[in-house]
Design a protein around this motif. Structure first.
Motif, short mmCIF file in Angstrom:
data_model
loop_
_atom_site.label_atom_id
_atom_site.label_comp_id
_atom_site.label_asym_id
_atom_site.label_seq_id
_atom_site.Cartn_x
_atom_site.Cartn_y
_atom_site.Cartn_z
N VAL A 1 -5.39 6.15 4.69
CA VAL A 1 -4.72 6.51 3.44
C VAL A 1 -4.97 5.49 2.35
CG1 VAL A 1 -2.48 7.13 2.44
CG2 VAL A 1 -3.00 7.77 4.78
N ASP A 2 -5.42 4.28 2.71
CA ASP A 2 -5.75 3.29 1.68
C ASP A 2 -6.83 3.78 0.74
OD1 ASP A 2 -3.89 1.46 2.53
OD2 ASP A 2 -5.30 0.34 3.76
N THR A 3 -7.61 4.76 1.17
CA THR A 3 -8.69 5.24 0.32
C THR A 3 -8.20 6.21 -0.75
OG1 THR A 3 -9.20 7.09 1.80
CG2 THR A 3 -10.33 5.01 2.21
N VAL A 4 -6.94 6.62 -0.70
CA VAL A 4 -6.38 7.51 -1.73
C VAL A 4 -6.03 6.67 -2.96
CG1 VAL A 4 -4.48 9.06 -2.31
CG2 VAL A 4 -5.50 9.13 -0.02
N LEU B 1 9.98 6.15 4.94
CA LEU B 1 10.69 7.41 5.16
C LEU B 1 10.81 7.67 6.65
CD1 LEU B 1 8.89 9.65 2.49
CD2 LEU B 1 11.00 8.34 2.23
N PRO B 2 11.97 8.09 7.14
CA PRO B 2 12.16 8.21 8.60
C PRO B 2 11.41 9.35 9.26
CG PRO B 2 14.14 8.91 7.41
CD PRO B 2 13.22 8.30 6.39
N VAL B 3 10.83 10.28 8.47
CA VAL B 3 10.03 11.34 9.11
C VAL B 3 8.72 10.79 9.66
CG1 VAL B 3 11.03 13.21 7.77
CG2 VAL B 3 9.02 12.00 6.89
N PHE B 4 8.32 9.59 9.18
CA PHE B 4 7.13 8.94 9.71
C PHE B 4 7.54 7.94 10.79
CE2 PHE B 4 5.90 10.09 5.36
CZ PHE B 4 4.75 10.82 5.62
N SER B 5 6.74 7.87 11.85
CA SER B 5 7.05 6.95 12.94
C SER B 5 5.77 6.61 13.68
CB SER B 5 8.06 7.58 13.90
OG SER B 5 8.42 6.69 14.93
N GLY B 6 5.74 5.43 14.28
CA GLY B 6 4.58 5.03 15.07
C GLY B 6 3.29 4.95 14.29
N PRO B 7 3.28 4.39 13.08
CA PRO B 7 2.04 4.40 12.30
C PRO B 7 1.06 3.33 12.76
CG PRO B 7 3.72 3.16 11.13
CD PRO B 7 4.37 3.70 12.39
N ARG B 8 -0.22 3.55 12.46
CA ARG B 8 -1.22 2.48 12.62
C ARG B 8 -1.38 1.83 11.26
NH1 ARG B 8 -4.89 0.82 16.18
NH2 ARG B 8 -4.38 2.49 17.62
N THR C 1 0.84 -1.19 0.00
CA THR C 1 0.00 0.00 0.00
C THR C 1 0.88 1.25 0.00
OG1 THR C 1 -0.10 0.11 2.41
CG2 THR C 1 -1.77 -1.22 1.30
N ILE C 2 0.31 2.38 -0.42
CA ILE C 2 1.07 3.61 -0.46
C ILE C 2 1.48 4.03 0.94
CG2 ILE C 2 -0.96 5.11 -0.33
CD1 ILE C 2 2.19 5.73 -2.46
N SER C 3 0.67 3.71 1.95
CA SER C 3 1.06 4.05 3.33
C SER C 3 2.26 3.24 3.77
CB SER C 3 -0.12 3.85 4.28
OG SER C 3 -0.56 2.51 4.25
N ASP C 4 2.29 1.94 3.45
CA ASP C 4 3.46 1.12 3.78
C ASP C 4 4.71 1.68 3.12
OD1 ASP C 4 2.04 -0.61 5.37
OD2 ASP C 4 1.78 -2.13 3.81
N ALA C 5 4.57 2.10 1.87
CA ALA C 5 5.72 2.63 1.14
C ALA C 5 6.21 3.93 1.77
CB ALA C 5 5.36 2.85 -0.33
N LEU C 6 5.29 4.84 2.09
CA LEU C 6 5.70 6.11 2.67
C LEU C 6 6.28 5.93 4.08
CD1 LEU C 6 2.78 8.44 1.54
CD2 LEU C 6 5.14 8.44 0.70
N ASN C 7 5.82 4.92 4.78
CA ASN C 7 6.34 4.71 6.13
C ASN C 7 7.77 4.22 6.14
OD1 ASN C 7 4.34 5.51 8.06
ND2 ASN C 7 3.06 3.80 7.37
N LEU D 1 -0.89 7.76 8.45
CA LEU D 1 0.43 8.37 8.38
C LEU D 1 0.62 9.26 9.60
CD1 LEU D 1 0.57 9.26 4.58
CD2 LEU D 1 1.70 7.35 5.74
N ASN D 2 1.76 9.12 10.24
CA ASN D 2 2.01 9.77 11.52
C ASN D 2 3.36 10.48 11.46
OD1 ASN D 2 2.24 10.52 14.19
ND2 ASN D 2 2.06 8.44 15.01
N LEU D 3 3.36 11.76 11.10
CA LEU D 3 4.60 12.53 11.05
C LEU D 3 5.11 12.81 12.46
CD1 LEU D 3 3.87 15.13 8.22
CD2 LEU D 3 5.78 13.52 8.26
N ARG D 4 6.39 12.55 12.68
CA ARG D 4 7.07 12.86 13.94
C ARG D 4 6.53 12.06 15.13
NH1 ARG D 4 11.05 15.02 11.25
NH2 ARG D 4 10.72 17.12 10.43
N ASN D 5 5.64 11.11 14.88
CA ASN D 5 4.98 10.35 15.94
C ASN D 5 4.23 11.25 16.91
OD1 ASN D 5 4.10 8.03 17.12
ND2 ASN D 5 6.04 7.46 18.05
N LEU D 6 3.66 12.32 16.37
CA LEU D 6 2.80 13.19 17.17
C LEU D 6 1.33 12.83 17.01
CD1 LEU D 6 4.48 16.68 16.71
CD2 LEU D 6 4.68 15.10 18.62
N GLY D 7 1.05 11.77 16.27
CA GLY D 7 -0.33 11.34 16.08
C GLY D 7 -0.82 11.64 14.68
N ALA D 8 -1.49 10.66 14.07
CA ALA D 8 -2.01 10.85 12.71
C ALA D 8 -3.01 11.98 12.63
CB ALA D 8 -2.63 9.54 12.21
#
Length: 953
Positions: A141-144, A81-88, A73-79, A111-118
């Motif tokens: 994000v799967d709906t995109v 990148l190290p700017v994303f962390s702690g995703p659901r 999925t596009i979310s798995d691919a983007l995750n 998608l959870n940037l900086r692990n501050l929450g999606a």
């Protein structure tokens, strides 16, 4: 460190200093179709026309390239990148409730940037806000639609002044390939090295001109991922628990083989609380209803948790199945040389399924007169007339959540030019999301109680007692035999289980307008300004056929029923339609200050301000200031300072009360500690206000003239979220301790109900209810650095490109009144579902084409080690969670085909089969095998093979 980790570490030492051919800040946009075109638009600004001049850090990735290295999925691919962390994700900690971070779909990809929450990451599609797909206001994000995507822009800085609420930690903008012409097709299949997790994907896209002025693109994509249905398929992490209670005398430590001490699959006799009927305690039922001794495992500080022994463990799904259909179409039409019309629509249909707890009998009273009890057991009971027992019904279906998401997205507008220097635009966006959650095999509590009360009728048949005393009240009741593993008949299981439904609708209407252009010329260039206005309405409603208010009907039930007994094990509340409207006005200005001066090739100032009025939560100003300084062609500096907001969602404000049955919570007040049998109730808080973010970024970009093709960037980020909205749960051990230490004076005592106050530690003062509440209660503070380096060169005669991305985020601090400061930086788990936050996250990518038709891509990810707890007052014996790395390999072969692009490819994810290290958090001590087992972001699946073919002409 195993061989795979050693290779990974060695690779990273070299790769992190190298780079890939895609410039980190390059931002381009091609004409949309027909004979017309569009100005370049930079995500994060309405006036900057070149990404190389953006003061806000901006990373651009090719959608197809990133999916090639992680073809899921596009979310798995983007995750990656190290700017994303702690995703659901599909392998996150599932929760059967409507809340707890899932918003109705606990395995939605987010998608959870900086692990501050999606919820603090704003999601855009072609620059337009995507409506929430879950009830807690988060976008799945799967709906995109991803097959027609051109690129993904990731803005890692606060930009609420440009886009409005939610852009606190940044923005992710999915940009479609508006000028695509031709046909593109893809077919792919995959399977894990263990023979599970099969996946099939297929996609088709078409684009072309319709006459001289129109251009149409359309795509369809299908995905079918069967998931991994049992956590026991990966024994390394299945029953991994965090034992201990975090005290100096019983520090936390990671242990394997965790089990519930108070459940077996045959049934275990529990201490009876009503009278002295305890003669059988310490016995368990085996096949045929025979009583044998219960062999305990190693005890822990949590009453419900033992290590080993005869206790039972849960076995939820490891990876939730996913099936989706994505349809997308866009039409661009040049009305005239100065006016352009566009309309795009997307329809997404997706299903996730996850499996959670076994059906269970929890400390229920059994009468000596039960028709299924053997004479031997009745004799062993002596004078006792009752006993209590608990068991997992292993042959019954697990509680299953099937979540169907349907989203419709329409984006239409007009834009054009006014003279040579001014642009205007009008836009309309409508989104409608429907989330349907079917709780399969939901336990009907009253039917269970009726079925457990088994007696003999006048003919000697075993029947439900209620059919004799209250005929017609429980039609079709089938007596249930709970004594021994596999003792329940299929008919009895079918009687006590049923499907219940929860459906939520979210719709959003957005109308916007903007005008931008050059105000006047200065010696350094034109002063640009953009004015914009927006009106947005979002509405939400939900209906359920398993209500938490359906309690107390005990007619005909002799045992176990009281005024608080609910009809269904899993309940959801109705939510009448609620809505909020937002009115916004914004201005953005770019002022060039210097050009071709001794101090700068160019120097410009960017500023934006936005006024926002929420009818539900108040009025707010947000702003942003940015500086872009090109010292030379090779070296530039950038800096921003912004004030951003996240308004409370409709779920935050108006969520109806939802009651969740007891889930293994340890009651720390009662001595000795007990496993609580009290339910938890959660609901919204209409008094919430917006949280306010303050973000600072300072960075530099260097493209040395002595190394053509090389670029490097280094950016500092500092974010503080004030008045942060957090969900606090009374079952949390830290909140409990603060309450008891205050002897009832702490506001956290309001999160639990007790009959005798907060000092009495006898069993008579056990908690009767736990509460979950959403409040403006915290400050969140984080800072760190992002480093990116890119390089394009040739190895011999063939091209090679390298890219390294590094994020160092040493601190994520949660400051709450009356509590110690929680430090999530470098920690595996935190309070309230906070996920892994490695201090160091590294991604390296190497692309090499050894021949004209062969391409090889290697992607390496590494994170630093993790501590076990974010609470400084808690102790951990270790060892901590070790560092972790995975390697992906893609080999693609292009077949010469006379002008057509035809490519075969093979991808191996987690090439060295480095499974995630086992770890867990304290909140799972009562549910071994159901939640956690590994840090979120790590790979519990292992080596995974994919192969496919792409065609483009």
């Amino acid at each position: 460190m195993n061989r795979g980790q050693s290779r990974a570490a060695a690779w990273l030492v070299g790769a992190s200093a190298l780079v890939m051919a895609v410039p980190a800040l390059a931002q381009t946009s091609a004409p949309t179709g027909g004979n017309g075109g569009e100005d370049i638009v930079v995500t994060g600004s309405r006036v900057i026309s070149n990404g190389n001049n953006s003061p806000t850090p901006l990373t651009v990735v090719s959608a197809q390239d990133v999916l090639a290295t992680q073809p899921t999925t596009i979310s798995d691919a983007l995750n990656t990148l190290p700017v994303f962390s702690g995703p659901r994700t599909q392998v996150s900690n599932p929760n059967a409730g409507i809340g707890a971070g899932g918003g109705g779909n606990a395995v939605a990809n987010q998608l959870n940037l900086r692990n501050l929450g999606a919820q603090r990451t704003l999601i855009l599609l072609d620059g337009k806000r995507v409506a929430p797909t879950t009830s807690n206001g988060i976008v799945d994000v799967d709906t995109v639609p991803q097959f027609i995507l051109k690129r993904v822009d990731v803005v890692t800085g606060g930009v609420s002044a440009v886009y409005g609420s939610d852009a606190v930690s940044g923005v992710v903008n999915f940009v479609t390939d508006k000028d695509f012409s031709g046909v593109r097709a893809n077919v792919q299949a995959g399977i894990s090295s263990r023979g599970d997790g099969r996946q099939v994907e297929a996609g088709l896209a078409w684009g072309g001109d319709l006459g001289d002025r129109a251009h149409l693109i359309a795509s369809y994509e299908y995905r079918d991922d069967e998931g991994i249905l049992y956590r026991s398929s990966r024994p390394k992490t299945w029953q991994t628990v965090l034992a201990g209670n975090g005290s100096a005398g019983a520090p936390f430590f990671v242990a394997s083989n965790g089990v519930r001490a108070d459940y077996t699959f045959g049934g275990v006799i529990r201490p009876f609380t009503g009278t002295a009927n305890n003669s059988l305690v310490g016995k368990q039922f085996t096949a045929g209803g025979v009583l044998i001794p219960f062999v305990p495992g190693t005890t822990t500080s949590a009453p419900a948790l033992q290590l080993g022994g005869d206790g039972a463990a849960y076995d939820g799904s490891l990876k939730a199945p996913l099936r989706s259909h994505q349809i997308f179409a866009r039409l661009d039409y040049e009305v005239s040389d100065a006016v352009h019309f566009y309309v795009e629509g997307a329809a997404n249909f997706k299903r996730n399924v996850y499996y959670s707890s076994w059906q269970q009998i929890t400390n229920l009273t059994i009468s000596k007169g039960n028709a299924f009890l053997s004479d031997a057991v009745k004799t062993a009971m002596g004078a006792d007339t009752q006993f209590s027992m608990s068991k997992f019904i292993g042959q019954a279906p697990r509680l299953t959540s099937a979540i169907d998401e349907r989203q419709i997205f329409v984006n239409a507008g007009l834009d054009g030019k006014l003279g040579q220097n001014w642009n205007w635009g009008l836009g309309f966006v409508y989104s409608n999301a429907k989330l349907s959650n079917t709780e399969g095999a939901n336990l009907n509590t009253r039917r269970l109680l009726a079925a457990l009360d088994a007696v003999k009728d006048g003919s000697g048949n075993t029947v439900c007692n209620v059919t004799l005393t209250n005929p017609g009240l429980y039609p079709g009741c089938v007596a249930l035999n709970p004594f021994g593993q596999g003792s329940e008949s299929a008919a009895a299981i079918a009687y006590i289980l049923g499907d219940t439904h929860f459906t939520a609708w979210t719709d959003q209407t957005d109308v916007s307008g903007s005008v931008s252009g050059n105000l006047f010329e200065t010696g350094a260039g034109p002063v640009k300004v953009a004015l914009s206005g927006e009106w947005r309405r979002q509405a939400y409603k939900a209906v359920s056929d398993a209500l938490p208010s359906d309690t107390g009907n005990c007619t005909g039930l002799r045992f176990n029923c009281n005024a608080n007994t609910v009809q269904w094990f899993q309940t959801f509340a109705n939510r009448s339609r609620v809505s909020q409207t937002v009115e916004e006005g914004a201005v953005e200005v770019e002022v060039p200050l210097l050009k071709d001066s001794p101090f700068a090739d160019s120097l410009s100032l960017n500023g934006a301000a936005r006024y926002t009025h929420y009818n539900t939560s108040g009025k707010y100003w947000t702003w942003k200031l940015g500086l872009d300084w090109h010292l030379t062609d090779a070296l530039r500096f950038r800096a921003t300072r912004s004030r951003d907001i996240r308004a409370p969602t409709l779920e935050d404000l108006f969520a109806p009360a939802v009651t969740t049955p007891a889930g293994g919570t340890t009651d720390l007040l009662v001595v000795p500690n007990i496993t609580s049998t009290a339910a938890t109730v959660s609901q919204g808080n209409p008094s919430l206000t917006a949280e306010v973010g303050e973000t600072t970024t300072v960075g530099m970009v260097w493209k040395p003239v002595f190394a053509p093709g090389l670029s490097m960037s280094l950016d500092y980020f500092g974010i503080r979220v004030k008045n942060a909205i957090l969900t606090i749960n009374g079952t949390n051990q830290t909140f409990q301790q603060v309450c008891y230490q205050s002897q009832g004076a702490s506001p956290y005592c309001a999160l639990q109900d007790r009959p005798l106050g907060y000092v009495n530690n006898t069993a008579a003062n056990a908690a009767t209810l736990w509460r979950t509440q959403t409040v403006n209660v915290a400050d969140i503070k984080t800072w760190g650095f992002d480093f990116e380096t890119n390089y394009a060169a040739r190895l011999g005669a063939m091209p090679i490109s390298l890219r390294g991305l590094v994020t160092w985020q040493p601190h994520i601090r949660y400051v709450q009144p009356g509590l110690p400061t929680f430090e999530m930086g470098g920690v595996a788990y935190g309070q309230n579902g906070l996920q892994a936050s490695p201090q160091w996250r590294v991604t390296g990518i190497v692309n090499f084409a050894p021949t004209e038709h062969l391409a090889v891509t290697v992607l390496e990810r590494w994170r630093s080690g993790l501590g076990l707890t974010a609470d400084p007052t808690q102790f951990a014996a270790g060892p901590n969670v070790p560092s972790y790395a995975t390697t992906n390999l893609t080999v693609a072969w292009k077949v010469p085909s006379g002008g057509k692009e035809f490519e075969f490819y093979v991808n191996v994810q987690n090439l060295f089969d480095n499974l995630a290290p086992g770890a867990n958090f304290g909140g799972t001590q009562g549910s071994p095998g159901l939640f956690g087992g590994f840090p979120i972001g790590d790979d519990p699946v292992g080596r995974y093979f994919s192969a496919g073919a792409r065609l483009k002409f």
